[in-house]
Design a protein around this motif. Structure first.
Motif, PDB file in Angstrom:
ATOM      1  N   GLY A  58      59.232 -40.695  11.857  1.00 48.11           N
ATOM      2  CA  GLY A  58      58.950 -41.933  12.582  1.00 48.11           C
ATOM      3  C   GLY A  58      59.853 -42.128  13.785  1.00 48.11           C
ATOM      4  N   VAL A  59      61.133 -41.853  13.622  1.00 52.74           N
ATOM      5  CA  VAL A  59      62.070 -41.963  14.745  1.00 52.74           C
ATOM      6  C   VAL A  59      61.721 -40.921  15.799  1.00 52.74           C
ATOM      7  N   ASP A  60      61.404 -39.726  15.369  1.00 54.78           N
ATOM      8  CA  ASP A  60      61.032 -38.667  16.305  1.00 54.78           C
ATOM      9  C   ASP A  60      59.807 -39.072  17.127  1.00 54.78           C
ATOM     10  N   TYR A  61      58.763 -39.523  16.464  1.00 50.05           N
ATOM     11  CA  TYR A  61      57.534 -39.913  17.169  1.00 50.05           C
ATOM     12  C   TYR A  61      57.765 -41.135  18.061  1.00 50.05           C
ATOM     13  N   SER A  62      58.550 -42.087  17.579  1.00 49.60           N
ATOM     14  CA  SER A  62      58.838 -43.287  18.375  1.00 49.60           C
ATOM     15  C   SER A  62      59.627 -42.948  19.629  1.00 49.60           C
ATOM     16  N   MET A  63      60.640 -42.101  19.477  1.00 47.76           N
ATOM     17  CA  MET A  63      61.430 -41.716  20.646  1.00 47.76           C
ATOM     18  C   MET A  63      60.589 -40.943  21.644  1.00 47.76           C
ATOM     19  N   LEU A  64      59.699 -40.111  21.152  1.00 44.15           N
ATOM     20  CA  LEU A  64      58.803 -39.377  22.039  1.00 44.15           C
ATOM     21  C   LEU A  64      57.949 -40.343  22.845  1.00 44.15           C
ATOM     22  N   MET A  65      57.393 -41.345  22.169  1.00 41.24           N
ATOM     23  CA  MET A  65      56.524 -42.301  22.839  1.00 41.24           C
ATOM     24  C   MET A  65      57.303 -43.182  23.823  1.00 41.24           C
ATOM     25  N   LEU A  66      58.440 -43.686  23.402  1.00 36.22           N
ATOM     26  CA  LEU A  66      59.225 -44.567  24.266  1.00 36.22           C
ATOM     27  C   LEU A  66      59.803 -43.817  25.474  1.00 36.22           C
ATOM     28  N   SER A  67      60.299 -42.616  25.262  1.00 37.59           N
ATOM     29  CA  SER A  67      60.868 -41.863  26.382  1.00 37.59           C
ATOM     30  C   SER A  67      59.792 -41.436  27.367  1.00 37.59           C
ATOM     31  N   ARG A  68      58.621 -41.122  26.865  1.00 39.46           N
ATOM     32  CA  ARG A  68      57.526 -40.750  27.770  1.00 39.46           C
ATOM     33  C   ARG A  68      57.062 -41.951  28.586  1.00 39.46           C
ATOM     34  N   TYR A  69      57.044 -43.134  27.956  1.00 40.86           N
ATOM     35  CA  TYR A  69      56.696 -44.358  28.681  1.00 40.86           C
ATOM     36  C   TYR A  69      57.717 -44.605  29.797  1.00 40.86           C
ATOM     37  N   LEU A  70      58.999 -44.432  29.483  1.00 42.42           N
ATOM     38  CA  LEU A  70      60.045 -44.605  30.487  1.00 42.42           C
ATOM     39  C   LEU A  70      59.849 -43.628  31.646  1.00 42.42           C
ATOM     40  N   GLU A  71      59.533 -42.374  31.342  1.00 39.94           N
ATOM     41  CA  GLU A  71      59.297 -41.380  32.395  1.00 39.94           C
ATOM     42  C   GLU A  71      58.160 -41.800  33.318  1.00 39.94           C
ATOM     43  N   GLU A  72      57.075 -42.267  32.735  1.00 39.38           N
ATOM     44  CA  GLU A  72      55.921 -42.666  33.545  1.00 39.38           C
ATOM     45  C   GLU A  72      56.238 -43.891  34.393  1.00 39.38           C
ATOM     46  N   ARG A  89      48.510 -38.363  25.922  1.00 39.33           N
ATOM     47  CA  ARG A  89      49.275 -37.129  25.752  1.00 39.33           C
ATOM     48  C   ARG A  89      50.103 -37.101  24.474  1.00 39.33           C
ATOM     49  N   ILE A  90      50.569 -38.238  24.036  1.00 34.12           N
ATOM     50  CA  ILE A  90      51.469 -38.263  22.886  1.00 34.12           C
ATOM     51  C   ILE A  90      50.724 -38.404  21.563  1.00 34.12           C
ATOM     52  N   ARG A  91      49.662 -39.185  21.510  1.00 38.95           N
ATOM     53  CA  ARG A  91      48.918 -39.315  20.248  1.00 38.95           C
ATOM     54  C   ARG A  91      48.464 -37.967  19.699  1.00 38.95           C
ATOM     55  N   PRO A  92      47.852 -37.091  20.520  1.00 43.49           N
ATOM     56  CA  PRO A  92      47.471 -35.782  19.969  1.00 43.49           C
ATOM     57  C   PRO A  92      48.673 -34.987  19.450  1.00 43.49           C
ATOM     58  N   THR A  93      49.800 -35.119  20.121  1.00 42.22           N
ATOM     59  CA  THR A  93      51.018 -34.434  19.679  1.00 42.22           C
ATOM     60  C   THR A  93      51.473 -34.972  18.331  1.00 42.22           C
ATOM     61  N   ILE A  94      51.465 -36.289  18.200  1.00 44.40           N
ATOM     62  CA  ILE A  94      51.848 -36.909  16.932  1.00 44.40           C
ATOM     63  C   ILE A  94      50.892 -36.498  15.822  1.00 44.40           C
ATOM     64  N   LEU A  95      49.602 -36.522  16.105  1.00 49.48           N
ATOM     65  CA  LEU A  95      48.618 -36.159  15.075  1.00 49.48           C
ATOM     66  C   LEU A  95      48.749 -34.698  14.660  1.00 49.48           C
ATOM     67  N   ALA A  96      49.001 -33.810  15.611  1.00 49.05           N
ATOM     68  CA  ALA A  96      49.175 -32.391  15.270  1.00 49.05           C
ATOM     69  C   ALA A  96      50.428 -32.190  14.421  1.00 49.05           C
ATOM     70  N   SER A  97      51.517 -32.804  14.839  1.00 48.19           N
ATOM     71  CA  SER A  97      52.766 -32.675  14.091  1.00 48.19           C
ATOM     72  C   SER A  97      52.632 -33.277  12.693  1.00 48.19           C
ATOM     73  N   ALA A  98      52.047 -34.451  12.616  1.00 48.39           N
ATOM     74  CA  ALA A  98      51.888 -35.121  11.325  1.00 48.39           C
ATOM     75  C   ALA A  98      50.947 -34.346  10.411  1.00 48.39           C
ATOM     76  N   SER A  99      49.969 -33.672  10.970  1.00 45.72           N
ATOM     77  CA  SER A  99      49.067 -32.847  10.154  1.00 45.72           C
ATOM     78  C   SER A  99      49.839 -31.722   9.486  1.00 45.72           C
TER      79      SER A  99
END
Length: 161
Positions: A58-72, A89-99
């Motif tokens: 959860g922390v990993d996925y949250s940081m990915l989402m928040l940091s990507r938002y900051l970049e944009e 871009r991030i949802r597919p990454t989260i879904l693949a990792s979570a799978s």
């Protein structure tokens, strides 16, 4: 985790929001496991074993989402465009990792041993709830708060970037 998130993201609201959502996810998972335990036997360590999974991914996925938002946002995209790019871009990454995580840890559920099966079921529940929290609920809070999620840093780059 909190200190690491603050150091990596440079914000306060994002980590607080993320860890609050993950804490509620853990409580929801415990509630579902409690309901399971009422009707079926449940190995007692299952409730302790799901916490590292929920907070770890959860922390990993949250940081990915928040940091990507900051970049944009640093690239001067408006809030809605930045969030839509992040989600596309991030949802597919989260879904693949979570799978991968869900299938790997969930494979315990096909064990011949009952207590291992319980742990596998707990892992499946934990991963499913964490994906729902980070891929659905967190982005909606980000949509509501907009750049407030980056407070107090704002659109400056993270201190560790």
């Amino acid at each position: 985790m909190f200190v690491t998130m603050i150091a990596m993201l440079g914000t306060l609201v994002g980590p607080v929001m993320s860890l609050t959502i993950l804490g509620l996810t853990y409580l929801a998972s415990l509630g579902l496991l409690y309901n399971w335990a009422i009707h079926f036997k449940l190995y007692y360590l299952t409730v302790y074993m799901i916490a590292p999974v929920i907070f770890g991914i959860g922390v990993d996925y949250s940081m990915l989402m928040l940091s990507r938002y900051l970049e944009e946002r640093i690239r001067e995209r408006d809030k809605n465009k930045a969030l839509s790019i992040v989600l596309s871009r991030i949802r597919p990454t989260i879904l693949a990792s979570a799978s991968v995580v869900g299938l790997g840890l969930g494979s315990f559920a096909i064990s011949r041993y009952g207590y291992i099966q319980d742990i596998g079921i707990g892992f499946i529940i934990a991963v499913a709830f964490t994906v729902m929290a980070t891929a659905v609920i967190l982005p909606e809070f980000m949509r509501l708060l907009g750049d407030g999620v980056l407070w107090p840093m704002g659109l400056r780059q993270s201190p560790l970037s």
